[in-house]
Write a protein that holds these residues in place. Structure first.
Motif, PDB file in Angstrom:
ATOM      1  N   LEU A 323      58.778  85.287   5.024  1.00  0.00           N
ATOM      2  CA  LEU A 323      57.337  85.558   4.949  1.00  0.00           C
ATOM      3  C   LEU A 323      57.071  87.033   4.687  1.00  0.00           C
ATOM      4  O   LEU A 323      56.143  87.378   3.937  1.00  0.00           O
ATOM      5  CB  LEU A 323      56.671  85.122   6.253  1.00  0.00           C
ATOM      6  CG  LEU A 323      56.713  83.620   6.570  1.00  0.00           C
ATOM      7  CD1 LEU A 323      55.948  83.323   7.853  1.00  0.00           C
ATOM      8  CD2 LEU A 323      56.135  82.802   5.420  1.00  0.00           C
ATOM      9  N   LYS A 324      57.854  87.938   5.285  1.00  0.00           N
ATOM     10  CA  LYS A 324      57.666  89.368   5.022  1.00  0.00           C
ATOM     11  C   LYS A 324      58.049  89.709   3.598  1.00  0.00           C
ATOM     12  O   LYS A 324      57.394  90.533   2.933  1.00  0.00           O
ATOM     13  CB  LYS A 324      58.526  90.182   5.993  1.00  0.00           C
ATOM     14  CG  LYS A 324      58.352  91.702   5.841  1.00  0.00           C
ATOM     15  CD  LYS A 324      56.918  92.108   6.152  1.00  0.00           C
ATOM     16  CE  LYS A 324      56.792  93.650   6.177  1.00  0.00           C
ATOM     17  NZ  LYS A 324      57.061  94.257   4.860  1.00  0.00           N
ATOM     18  N   GLY A 325      59.099  89.069   3.058  1.00  0.00           N
ATOM     19  CA  GLY A 325      59.485  89.321   1.678  1.00  0.00           C
ATOM     20  C   GLY A 325      58.457  88.835   0.686  1.00  0.00           C
ATOM     21  O   GLY A 325      58.340  89.402  -0.417  1.00  0.00           O
ATOM     22  N   ARG A 326      57.662  87.802   1.045  1.00  0.00           N
ATOM     23  CA  ARG A 326      56.593  87.307   0.183  1.00  0.00           C
ATOM     24  C   ARG A 326      55.235  87.922   0.534  1.00  0.00           C
ATOM     25  O   ARG A 326      54.229  87.498  -0.004  1.00  0.00           O
ATOM     26  CB  ARG A 326      56.509  85.771   0.272  1.00  0.00           C
ATOM     27  CG  ARG A 326      57.773  85.030  -0.141  1.00  0.00           C
ATOM     28  CD  ARG A 326      58.199  85.416  -1.555  1.00  0.00           C
ATOM     29  NE  ARG A 326      59.343  84.667  -2.025  1.00  0.00           N
ATOM     30  CZ  ARG A 326      60.608  84.970  -1.777  1.00  0.00           C
ATOM     31  NH1 ARG A 326      60.891  86.014  -1.018  1.00  0.00           N
ATOM     32  NH2 ARG A 326      61.587  84.270  -2.285  1.00  0.00           N
ATOM     33  N   ARG A 327      55.234  88.894   1.438  1.00  0.00           N
ATOM     34  CA  ARG A 327      54.025  89.613   1.843  1.00  0.00           C
ATOM     35  C   ARG A 327      52.967  88.676   2.422  1.00  0.00           C
ATOM     36  O   ARG A 327      51.763  88.823   2.178  1.00  0.00           O
ATOM     37  CB  ARG A 327      53.440  90.404   0.668  1.00  0.00           C
ATOM     38  CG  ARG A 327      54.386  91.464   0.122  1.00  0.00           C
ATOM     39  CD  ARG A 327      53.763  92.251  -0.988  1.00  0.00           C
ATOM     40  NE  ARG A 327      54.687  93.267  -1.487  1.00  0.00           N
ATOM     41  CZ  ARG A 327      54.400  94.134  -2.459  1.00  0.00           C
ATOM     42  NH1 ARG A 327      53.213  94.082  -3.047  1.00  0.00           N
ATOM     43  NH2 ARG A 327      55.299  95.023  -2.840  1.00  0.00           N
ATOM     44  N   LEU A 328      53.422  87.712   3.196  1.00  0.00           N
ATOM     45  CA  LEU A 328      52.507  86.785   3.860  1.00  0.00           C
ATOM     46  C   LEU A 328      52.250  87.203   5.300  1.00  0.00           C
ATOM     47  O   LEU A 328      51.367  86.628   5.950  1.00  0.00           O
ATOM     48  CB  LEU A 328      53.078  85.365   3.811  1.00  0.00           C
ATOM     49  CG  LEU A 328      53.231  84.772   2.407  1.00  0.00           C
ATOM     50  CD1 LEU A 328      53.913  83.415   2.472  1.00  0.00           C
ATOM     51  CD2 LEU A 328      51.880  84.646   1.717  1.00  0.00           C
ATOM     52  N   VAL A 329      53.023  88.152   5.829  1.00  0.00           N
ATOM     53  CA  VAL A 329      52.776  88.744   7.135  1.00  0.00           C
ATOM     54  C   VAL A 329      52.833  90.257   6.976  1.00  0.00           C
ATOM     55  O   VAL A 329      53.449  90.784   6.035  1.00  0.00           O
ATOM     56  CB  VAL A 329      53.806  88.274   8.191  1.00  0.00           C
ATOM     57  CG1 VAL A 329      53.682  86.781   8.440  1.00  0.00           C
ATOM     58  CG2 VAL A 329      55.224  88.612   7.752  1.00  0.00           C
ATOM     59  N   PHE A 330      52.151  90.972   7.870  1.00  0.00           N
ATOM     60  CA  PHE A 330      52.076  92.425   7.756  1.00  0.00           C
ATOM     61  C   PHE A 330      53.393  93.079   8.170  1.00  0.00           C
ATOM     62  O   PHE A 330      53.885  93.986   7.503  1.00  0.00           O
ATOM     63  CB  PHE A 330      50.913  92.945   8.613  1.00  0.00           C
ATOM     64  CG  PHE A 330      49.580  92.390   8.206  1.00  0.00           C
ATOM     65  CD1 PHE A 330      48.951  92.818   7.044  1.00  0.00           C
ATOM     66  CD2 PHE A 330      48.956  91.423   8.976  1.00  0.00           C
ATOM     67  CE1 PHE A 330      47.726  92.297   6.657  1.00  0.00           C
ATOM     68  CE2 PHE A 330      47.739  90.900   8.599  1.00  0.00           C
ATOM     69  CZ  PHE A 330      47.116  91.333   7.435  1.00  0.00           C
ATOM     70  N   VAL A 331      53.943  92.644   9.284  1.00  0.00           N
ATOM     71  CA  VAL A 331      55.203  93.189   9.785  1.00  0.00           C
ATOM     72  C   VAL A 331      56.091  92.022  10.201  1.00  0.00           C
ATOM     73  O   VAL A 331      55.608  90.907  10.444  1.00  0.00           O
ATOM     74  CB  VAL A 331      54.986  94.143  10.983  1.00  0.00           C
ATOM     75  CG1 VAL A 331      54.221  95.378  10.548  1.00  0.00           C
ATOM     76  CG2 VAL A 331      54.265  93.433  12.114  1.00  0.00           C
ATOM     77  N   ASN A 332      57.374  92.305  10.293  1.00  0.00           N
ATOM     78  CA  ASN A 332      58.324  91.309  10.766  1.00  0.00           C
ATOM     79  C   ASN A 332      58.471  91.471  12.273  1.00  0.00           C
ATOM     80  O   ASN A 332      59.111  92.427  12.736  1.00  0.00           O
ATOM     81  CB  ASN A 332      59.670  91.491  10.068  1.00  0.00           C
ATOM     82  CG  ASN A 332      60.670  90.406  10.430  1.00  0.00           C
ATOM     83  OD1 ASN A 332      60.416  89.573  11.298  1.00  0.00           O
ATOM     84  ND2 ASN A 332      61.824  90.426   9.772  1.00  0.00           N
ATOM     85  N   PRO A 333      57.899  90.575  13.073  1.00  0.00           N
ATOM     86  CA  PRO A 333      57.970  90.753  14.527  1.00  0.00           C
ATOM     87  C   PRO A 333      59.364  90.558  15.096  1.00  0.00           C
ATOM     88  O   PRO A 333      59.602  90.918  16.253  1.00  0.00           O
ATOM     89  CB  PRO A 333      57.003  89.684  15.051  1.00  0.00           C
ATOM     90  CG  PRO A 333      56.967  88.647  13.985  1.00  0.00           C
ATOM     91  CD  PRO A 333      57.141  89.380  12.685  1.00  0.00           C
ATOM     92  N   MET A 334      60.303  90.026  14.322  1.00  0.00           N
ATOM     93  CA  MET A 334      61.663  89.855  14.815  1.00  0.00           C
ATOM     94  C   MET A 334      62.502  91.125  14.700  1.00  0.00           C
ATOM     95  O   MET A 334      63.608  91.180  15.223  1.00  0.00           O
ATOM     96  CB  MET A 334      62.368  88.727  14.050  1.00  0.00           C
ATOM     97  CG  MET A 334      61.902  87.338  14.436  1.00  0.00           C
ATOM     98  SD  MET A 334      62.293  86.929  16.152  1.00  0.00           S
ATOM     99  CE  MET A 334      64.072  86.933  16.136  1.00  0.00           C
TER     100      MET A 334
END
Length: 509
Positions: A323-334
């Motif tokens: 999701l982060k690579g597709r810019r669907l979330v702002f940050v990677n919470p993991m």
């Protein structure tokens, strides 16, 4: 006819040896009847008036009288005229309705309008069985030459080829739109009428008439966990579907990713399901709302050092990375969350007598598979995917490794190749281990082949082989990695058994 042959002619002797006794539904005699419940006399009478391309009308031909025959006297049925579009070249096979070419102009449209059914009523099996005997449609004529060529190239038997043709007749009988392409789900539905599913789909795919709409096992598991309940928000559902698509099919766009194994994806789904469900219950509508605190709270409810928590952490890491690579979330919470290491078990040796018994198994496939793992520590997947070209001059070339086969492996390999040649002489399957289901195709065997009737499992046998080698070399990890193609982390698990009290002798202590 003679008394020594029970007053039976040669044709009737063959008939009695292939069909059971019963009551003929046309003449009422108690005799040997075929699968259509017709005796040989009724069938021979019907063949006199049979039209090429149509099944014999047994009921109509025996309604008023029957013509008897002299025993053991060969006769030739009269030949009816062939259709005008069939060119006669002197070959008898051209008169078989399964070999007739399709009419010019026959076409199947992907966008053909399909008539939807108001009520889904399954056809009566007996009526369908009677209809397919006279079915002679564009589909069967269109696929006849393709089926014959496919059966010749893949070494199919006549029985299998006829079973596929019968399944095609079933499909054309029950289809509401004869000119539409065929969905794979419609072919699978023929299983209730004893249809041949896999081989029929292979022929339809080669004829470019098949529409793949049957979900895989992972897709069905995904729908069961996330979609069927209907409680998942649309944003989360779309993100999860994108994640599943990339995990199974990979991505050629940045960030690129190779496809993952379906078993790995299924474990990720198993770990993600309870976490996502907990977020939905507390009101989260999108994965962009998830923070590290949400992840820590969700993981805190799972027991530590368990496989469930391990699956959840790996699933969340994979999901948010995509999701982060597709810019669907702002940050990677993991990011910044350390993954919990799963406590591994201690490899234990197997009973030597059990391994020897399986090496001498009467099943040559089982004996060869056990020998490959017992002597060379291959994985079960590697054994399934081995091809004939991987073994040359007694050496196995596997993933860049050149492995000289042990003498017991070579002897069992020769025995298996002889058995394979006798059983499936015309198969085109390139894999080393094949069975009755995979011989007519190009796919490897399933996970249970050839271990279904074996008393040991390939993973336990591989662990026994590596465990023996690590003790024989005194803990040489580098040699274990080079010999079996393992990572250092994987070999360290076996290194811990060197001084284990349960695996060390009293005198050595």
């Amino acid at each position: 006819m003679y008394p020594r042959y029970n007053w039976t002619c040669w044709s009737c002797k063959w008939w009695e040896g292939h069909y059971p006794k019963g009551t003929c539904k046309h003449c009422g005699r108690v005799t040997h009847v075929s699968d259509t419940r017709a005796c040989r006399l009724c069938l021979e009478n019907a063949r006199f008036d049979q039209t090429p391309g149509r099944a014999p009308d047994v009921a109509g031909a025996n309604r008023h009288s029957q013509q008897l025959f002299f025993a053991n006297m060969a006769f030739k049925r009269r030949v009816s005229e062939l259709p005008a579009y069939v060119a006669w070249d002197g070959r008898w096979s051209q008169k078989n309705k399964n070999q007739l070419p399709h009419q010019p102009g026959t076409r199947f449209d992907e966008d053909a309008p399909e008539q939807l059914m108001l009520f889904a009523v399954d056809p009566d099996p007996e009526v369908l069985r009677q209809r397919i005997l006279i079915e002679d449609s564009d589909l069967t004529r269109y696929c006849a030459a393709i089926l014959a060529d496919h059966a010749r190239r893949y070494g199919w038997s006549v029985r299998q080829r006829n079973a596929v043709m019968q399944t095609l007749r079933m499909l054309q009988t029950v289809r509401p739109t004869p000119t539409a392409l065929i969905r794979a789900s419609d072919v699978v539905a023929m299983r209730r009428y004893d249809g041949t599913i896999s081989s029929t789909m292979d022929v339809l795919a080669e004829a470019e008439l098949l529409i793949e709409d049957v979900p895989t096992r992972v897709e069905r598991y995904f729908s069961t966990k996330f979609i069927d309940s209907g409680a998942l928000p649309d944003a989360m559902r779309q993100n999860l579907e994108l994640w599943l698509q990339i995990m199974l099919g990979g991505s050629r766009h940045a960030p690129r990713q190779f496809p993952r194994e379906p078993e790995t994806v299924e474990l990720h789904i198993q770990g993600l399901a309870p976490v996502v469900q907990a977020w939905v219950e507390v009101g989260r509508r999108s994965f962009a709302e998830i923070t590290q605190n949400d992840i820590r709270s969700a993981l805190a409810g799972l027991p530590k050092n368990t496989s469930h928590r391990h699956f959840a952490e790996n699933g969340l890491k994979s999901l948010f990375k995509i999701l982060k690579g597709r810019r669907l979330v702002f940050v990677n919470p993991m990011r910044g969350i350390d993954l919990t290491r799963v406590a591994t078990n201690i490899p234990l040796p197997l009973d030597t007598q059990l391994i020897r018994a399986e090496l001498d198994s009467p099943n040559p496939a089982t004996a060869l598979a056990v020998a490959l793992i017992a002597f060379h520590a291959l994985t079960g997947k590697q054994v399934r995917e081995l091809q004939l070209t991987d073994i040359v001059d007694g050496r196995l070339r596997l993933n860049g490794r050149d492995i000289p086969l042990a003498a017991p492996v070579r002897s069992r390999l020769a025995a298996w190749l002889d058995y394979r040649k006798r059983t499936w002489p015309s198969t085109a399957n390139p894999h080393l281990l094949i069975n009755r289901r995979t011989a007519p195709r190009l796919v490897p065997g399933g996970h249970s082949f050839p271990w279904k009737d074996s008393a040991i499992r390939p993973r336990a046998l591989r662990e026994d082989r590596i465990l023996h080698e690590i003790h024989a070399t005194g803990g040489d990890v580098r040699r274990i990695c080079d010999l079996f193609g393992m990572s250092v982390e994987g070999a360290t698990r076996y290194l811990a058994t060197i001084e284990h009290p349960d695996l060390t002798g009293e005198d050595r202590r």
